[in-house]
Design a protein around this motif. Structure first.
Motif, mmCIF file in Angstrom:
data_model
loop_
_atom_site.group_PDB
_atom_site.id
_atom_site.type_symbol
_atom_site.label_atom_id
_atom_site.label_comp_id
_atom_site.label_asym_id
_atom_site.label_seq_id
_atom_site.Cartn_x
_atom_site.Cartn_y
_atom_site.Cartn_z
ATOM 1 N N ASP A 193 3.591 4.123 -6.711
ATOM 2 C CA ASP A 193 2.482 4.217 -7.899
ATOM 3 C C ASP A 193 1.209 3.558 -7.881
ATOM 4 O OD1 ASP A 193 4.455 5.700 -9.507
ATOM 5 O OD2 ASP A 193 5.607 3.780 -9.842
ATOM 6 N N TYR A 194 1.076 2.367 -7.279
ATOM 7 C CA TYR A 194 0.063 1.540 -7.138
ATOM 8 C C TYR A 194 -0.117 1.046 -5.745
ATOM 9 C CZ TYR A 194 -3.065 -1.787 -9.897
ATOM 10 O OH TYR A 194 -3.980 -2.469 -10.144
ATOM 11 N N TYR A 232 7.036 -4.469 -14.162
ATOM 12 C CA TYR A 232 8.488 -4.628 -14.493
ATOM 13 C C TYR A 232 8.998 -3.698 -15.769
ATOM 14 C CZ TYR A 232 12.607 -6.881 -15.511
ATOM 15 O OH TYR A 232 14.103 -7.158 -15.916
ATOM 16 N N MET A 233 8.073 -3.518 -16.886
ATOM 17 C CA MET A 233 8.515 -2.869 -18.054
ATOM 18 C C MET A 233 8.646 -1.399 -17.816
ATOM 19 S SD MET A 233 6.696 -4.939 -21.357
ATOM 20 C CE MET A 233 5.125 -4.085 -20.765
ATOM 21 N N GLU A 234 7.555 -0.745 -16.947
ATOM 22 C CA GLU A 234 7.542 0.579 -16.648
ATOM 23 C C GLU A 234 7.834 1.209 -15.461
ATOM 24 O OE1 GLU A 234 6.577 2.818 -18.683
ATOM 25 O OE2 GLU A 234 5.659 1.662 -20.731
ATOM 26 N N ASN A 235 8.611 0.111 -14.643
ATOM 27 C CA ASN A 235 9.064 0.699 -13.470
ATOM 28 C C ASN A 235 8.155 1.083 -12.152
ATOM 29 O OD1 ASN A 235 11.415 1.000 -11.525
ATOM 30 N ND2 ASN A 235 11.684 2.969 -12.369
ATOM 31 N N ILE A 236 7.005 0.383 -12.260
ATOM 32 C CA ILE A 236 5.889 0.621 -11.407
ATOM 33 C C ILE A 236 6.331 0.336 -10.115
ATOM 34 C CG2 ILE A 236 3.196 0.367 -10.944
ATOM 35 C CD1 ILE A 236 2.944 0.235 -14.015
ATOM 36 N N LYS A 237 5.918 1.260 -8.954
ATOM 37 C CA LYS A 237 6.374 1.017 -7.507
ATOM 38 C C LYS A 237 5.200 0.584 -6.672
ATOM 39 C CE LYS A 237 10.737 3.819 -8.278
ATOM 40 N NZ LYS A 237 10.190 3.954 -9.447
ATOM 41 N N VAL A 238 5.126 -0.501 -6.264
ATOM 42 C CA VAL A 238 3.812 -1.051 -5.634
ATOM 43 C C VAL A 238 3.973 -1.050 -4.212
ATOM 44 C CG1 VAL A 238 2.289 -3.023 -5.639
ATOM 45 C CG2 VAL A 238 3.576 -2.603 -7.942
ATOM 46 N N GLY A 239 3.030 -0.512 -3.527
ATOM 47 C CA GLY A 239 2.858 -0.659 -2.423
ATOM 48 C C GLY A 239 1.843 -1.942 -1.802
ATOM 49 N N CYS A 240 2.042 -2.549 -0.888
ATOM 50 C CA CYS A 240 1.012 -3.781 -0.319
ATOM 51 C C CYS A 240 0.736 -3.125 1.063
ATOM 52 C CB CYS A 240 1.691 -5.086 -0.422
ATOM 53 S SG CYS A 240 2.298 -5.656 -2.305
ATOM 54 N N ALA A 241 -0.611 -3.490 1.292
ATOM 55 C CA ALA A 241 -1.172 -3.254 2.433
ATOM 56 C C ALA A 241 -1.216 -4.484 3.295
ATOM 57 C CB ALA A 241 -2.729 -2.681 2.346
#
Length: 160
Positions: free
Chosen positions: A63-64, A131-140
């Motif tokens: 997502d981000y 955390y609250m919204e279950n946002i899945k983060v990718g990191c470069a």
């Protein structure tokens, strides 16, 4: 929860909020947000294209995308030839800093639902919302660094 934020932290918060509002109002599918102290590499366009392509193709869907980092944060499990990693601790983790990121439209809408309750500095607030919204983060990896990583304080940290 949280702490009282400083005027420079509030300024940063409002600038990021403005970017997300513009994204939603103009219905941009993705936006790139860079802070003024991000150190842009010489090969930035190639770097960005590769990161975004890998981010968009990632399974499971992300997502981000955190392009930036600070405070020595580094992804775990780095593999040669790969640029985007996820944090195995779950949703909300991976929001390393706010200096450089790519935001999907639906994620911008989700963040904006929670952004007006200012109880943390912006990057910490992202972690709370994630955390609250279950946002899945990718990191470069390698990440875009901030000037503060090279001993130059940002305007939020204050000048010496």
């Amino acid at each position: 929860a949280g702490k009282k934020i400083t005027v420079p932290e509030l300024s940063l918060y409002l600038k990021h909020k403005y970017c997300l509002e513009e994204q939603v109002n103009k219905e941009y599918s993705q936006i790139l947000v860079l802070e003024d102290d991000s150190i842009i590499p010489d090969n930035f366009y190639d770097y960005l294209e590769r990161c975004v392509n890998e981010f968009n193709a990632h399974e499971p869907k992300l997502d981000y995308l955190m392009l930036g980092t600070c405070c020595g944060f580094k992804s775990k499990g780095i593999v040669e030839g790969k640029m985007i990693y996820t944090d195995d601790r779950g949703p909300g983790y991976g929001f390393r800093c706010s200096a450089a990121q790519v935001v999907n439209l639906d994620t911008a809408k989700t963040i904006l639902k929670h952004i007006n309750h200012i109880n943390w500095p912006y990057d910490w607030k992202l972690s709370e919302i994630g955390y609250m919204e279950n946002i899945k983060v990718g990191c470069a990896e390698p990440p875009i660094l901030q000037a503060s990583e090279h001993g130059d304080p940002s305007s939020i940290q204050g000048r010496r």
